[in-house]
Design a protein around this motif. Sequence first.
Motif, short mmCIF file in Angstrom:
data_model
loop_
_atom_site.label_atom_id
_atom_site.label_comp_id
_atom_site.label_asym_id
_atom_site.label_seq_id
_atom_site.Cartn_x
_atom_site.Cartn_y
_atom_site.Cartn_z
N ARG A 175 0.85 -1.20 0.00
CA ARG A 175 0.00 0.00 0.00
C ARG A 175 0.88 1.25 0.00
NH1 ARG A 175 -5.09 -0.27 2.26
NH2 ARG A 175 -4.31 -1.79 3.76
N ALA A 176 1.86 1.30 0.90
CA ALA A 176 2.76 2.46 0.99
C ALA A 176 3.59 2.60 -0.29
CB ALA A 176 3.67 2.32 2.21
N ALA A 177 4.09 1.49 -0.82
CA ALA A 177 4.91 1.53 -2.04
C ALA A 177 4.13 2.09 -3.22
CB ALA A 177 5.45 0.15 -2.37
N ALA A 178 2.89 1.66 -3.38
CA ALA A 178 2.07 2.16 -4.49
C ALA A 178 1.82 3.65 -4.35
CB ALA A 178 0.75 1.40 -4.55
N LYS A 179 1.41 4.07 -3.17
CA LYS A 179 1.09 5.48 -2.96
C LYS A 179 2.32 6.36 -3.11
CE LYS A 179 -3.04 4.83 -0.17
NZ LYS A 179 -3.69 5.08 1.12
#
Length: 184
Positions: free
Chosen positions: A49-53
């Motif tokens: 989630r953090a990597a995508a955002k």
Amino acid sequence: MICSVKTLGITGIAGSLVSAECFISSGLPGFEVVGLPDAAVKEARERVRAAAKSSGLVFPVSRITVNLAPANLKKAGSHYDLPILLSILAACGAVRRPRSTSAFIGEVSLDGQLRPVSGVLPMALAAKKEGIQALFVPAENAAEATLARGPAVIPVHNIRELAAGLNGECELKEEPAWVPERQN
């Protein structure tokens, strides 16, 4: 929407083919990883989630279920991060669906970089045995993966680069086969 991305795992000392199957549905937002995941695999939810955002990609605010199949094999390690993230991004339309002859391995950092993982050679050998034609791995693992003399090994540095490559915005180049240096 459903999307399946091929990856590989380690069973004992041998690699084995695994699929990261993502199902996105309406309802209260949630994110579950099933298919006998260990703690590192379950923690992938927060990393992806953090990597995508942080990479500027769309991460759906929906009900997300990712199944690592076959469900009867235990899944251990952070190398499932990349296929989990990619299955989500492809299911929501943020990237083109990868070819069925491609497989993906890699741990993602919170800023979207790919970190090297252990066990790449046995996974590359399994990819060769299973007829995988392109194996996407963290750049630092690419030379090791070429030792399998099997699928084309594509080194990836970060999520943004991979998304651009899958969407046809840039070319991802194959790693040349590693040749040991001679000692004099």
